[in-house]
Scaffold this motif. Structure first.
Motif, short mmCIF file in Angstrom:
data_model
loop_
_atom_site.label_atom_id
_atom_site.label_comp_id
_atom_site.label_asym_id
_atom_site.label_seq_id
_atom_site.Cartn_x
_atom_site.Cartn_y
_atom_site.Cartn_z
N GLN A 222 5.85 4.96 6.93
CA GLN A 222 4.44 5.18 6.63
C GLN A 222 4.25 6.39 5.70
OE1 GLN A 222 2.10 3.08 7.78
NE2 GLN A 222 3.63 1.91 8.90
N ASP A 223 3.22 6.36 4.92
CA ASP A 223 2.89 7.47 4.00
C ASP A 223 4.09 7.85 3.15
OD1 ASP A 223 0.24 7.67 4.93
OD2 ASP A 223 0.88 8.91 6.60
N ALA A 224 4.66 6.84 2.48
CA ALA A 224 5.88 7.07 1.71
C ALA A 224 5.71 6.88 0.21
CB ALA A 224 6.97 6.11 2.21
N LEU A 225 4.56 6.38 -0.21
CA LEU A 225 4.43 6.02 -1.63
C LEU A 225 3.30 6.76 -2.34
CD1 LEU A 225 5.11 2.21 -1.21
CD2 LEU A 225 6.69 3.99 -1.93
N THR A 226 3.05 7.98 -1.90
CA THR A 226 2.07 8.85 -2.55
C THR A 226 0.73 8.17 -2.76
OG1 THR A 226 4.01 9.65 -3.76
CG2 THR A 226 1.92 10.66 -4.30
N GLY B 217 0.84 -1.20 0.00
CA GLY B 217 0.00 0.00 0.00
C GLY B 217 0.86 1.24 0.00
N ASN B 218 0.64 2.08 0.99
CA ASN B 218 1.37 3.35 1.10
C ASN B 218 2.54 3.24 2.09
OD1 ASN B 218 1.90 6.03 0.54
ND2 ASN B 218 0.34 6.83 1.91
N THR B 219 2.91 2.01 2.43
CA THR B 219 3.99 1.77 3.39
C THR B 219 5.20 1.18 2.68
OG1 THR B 219 2.38 1.37 5.15
CG2 THR B 219 4.62 0.57 5.52
#
Length: 103
Positions: free
Chosen positions: A71-75, A16-18
């Motif tokens: 966390q919140d690393a992949l836009t 996911g976004n992690t």
């Protein structure tokens, strides 16, 4: 000062976004140096251009490795991201550019 790339290698994974980043020294003797120098806070600061959330460090002493969960690393996540590197693979190389005090 040394770049991490001189003493370690890294791999990246995503969910996911992690983003997960491993950091493994080439030589076992350098593991204590990584423990001392490469904190979650330093990784967050170093990758601040990309990582918007919390960074957690996990120590794997039997493998002489560190794993960082970012966390919140992949836009917004791989399937919805418009980023050129939606999986964050190049961030393992960005981590290896970090400089540490190696004595």
């Amino acid at each position: 000062m040394k770049k991490l790339a001189q003493i370690a290698h890294s791999r990246a994974g995503d969910k996911g976004n992690t983003l997960m980043l491993s950091l493994i020294p080439f030589e076992e003797k350098d593991y204590p140096l990584l423990l001392q120098e490469v904190t979650a806070e330093r990784v967050k600061k170093h990758l601040g251009f990309q990582v918007q959330g919390e960074v957690i460090r996990y120590e794997l002493p039997l493998l002489n490795a560190l794993v960082f969960t970012c966390q919140d690393a992949l836009t917004s996540g791989v399937t919805t991201s418009l980023a050129l590197d939606a999986h964050g693979k190049s961030l393992s190389y960005a981590l290896l550019e970090m400089e540490i005090d190696a004595g």
